[in-house]
Design an enzyme around this catalytic site. Sequence first.
Site, PDB file in Angstrom:
ATOM      1  N   GLY A 136      37.628  48.988  34.106  1.00  0.00           N
ATOM      2  CA  GLY A 136      36.299  48.616  34.562  1.00  0.00           C
ATOM      3  C   GLY A 136      36.114  47.106  34.543  1.00  0.00           C
ATOM      4  CB  CYS A 137      33.902  44.907  36.507  1.00  0.00           C
ATOM      5  SG  CYS A 137      32.363  45.841  36.450  1.00  0.00           S
TER       6      CYS A 137
END
Length: 327
Positions: A136-137
Site C-alpha cells: 500500500g502507499c
Amino acid sequence: MEKIEVGIIGGAGYTAGELVRLLVSHPKTNINFVFSTSNAGNKISHIHQDLVGSLDLKFTDTVNPDVDVLFLCLGHGNSVKFLENNTFSDKTKIIDLGNDFRLEKDKVFDNKDFVYGLPELQKEAIKSANYIANPGCFATAIQLGLLPLAEKNLLNDDVHINAVTGATGAGTSLSATTHYTWRDNNFSYYKPFTHQHLGEINQSVKQLQNEFSSEILFMPNRGNFSRGIFATLYTDFEGTVEEAMSLYKDFYKDAKFTFVSDATIHLKQVVNTNKCIIHLHKHNNKLLITSIIDNLLKGASGQAIQNMNLMFGLEETTGLQLKATYF
C-alpha cells in the site's frame, strides 16, 4: 529477450493510468490488453488523456490468458473475485496492486503464493516470485521510515505517525470528500488509528524485529493537493542523529530508489518519481523520521514496475528514470 507481454485489469483507474504511462516508455514491455468492462471499445486516451498521441489502444472486456504478466488494478477486495472468475496460464506472473494478498493469512490463493513486494525488504524473494502483493502507499512510506530501526531491534517504544496523502489516494470514484469544492483549501483526518495498511506495516516490522510489541499509532490525513505522501514518524531513540543517519544510510546503501537526505525534505522532490526520500531529526530522546513518496508511483504503479523488473531479471530501474515535477 523478447518483449514482456502485459495485461492490465481495472484499466480506468489512476494506478492503471500510471502503469500504462510507464509501460508505453518501458523498453522491454508491450501492452497486450487493458481490461475495463465499463469502457470496452473506447480509446484508452479518452480516459487517460495524457496518453493522446502516445497510445492508440482501446479498452477491452476480454482477456488474453497467456500474457507474461498481469497487473490487477482493482478496488480492495476485488482481486480475489476476478481471479476466481478468470483463469491464466501457468507462465503468467501476477502483480496485485490491491490489498487482497498482502497479509500472511491471505497470501496463498488457488495454490498461488503471493510474496509481499517491498523491494527494500524482500528483493531476493521478489526475484524468484511468480505472484506479488504490491504494498500500500501509506505502508510503503511508513515502512521505509521504520525498517532500519527494526533491523537493529531499536523499536522499543510506541511509534507515532502523522501522514498526509493527496486526493489521488482516494481513487477515481466520487465521494463526499473527493469533490473539488470540499477538498480545496481543506484538510481532514480519516480512519484514525485503524487504517487498513497497519496490518502490513506491523507484519514487516515484526519480520525484522520479531519481539516488537509496542503500538504503531497512525493518523492518516487528506491533503488538498493531487499526489504525494508526506509522513512524519517519531519514537524513542537513545543514540545521536549522526548514529541514526549512519544506520539508515547503511540499510539503504544498495536501494535503487530510497535515499537518506542530510537536508530537510519536501514533496516536490518525489512527485512524478519512484523515489522515497527520508530525513532524520533528533529532539531530546525522540527521533523524528520524515518519509516522502509519490503515492501513485513508489506507492503503487512505479513500485509494481520495479517488482516486474526484478521478477523478469531486468535492471531494477528500467523504465523508471523519472524526473520530479519540481516547478
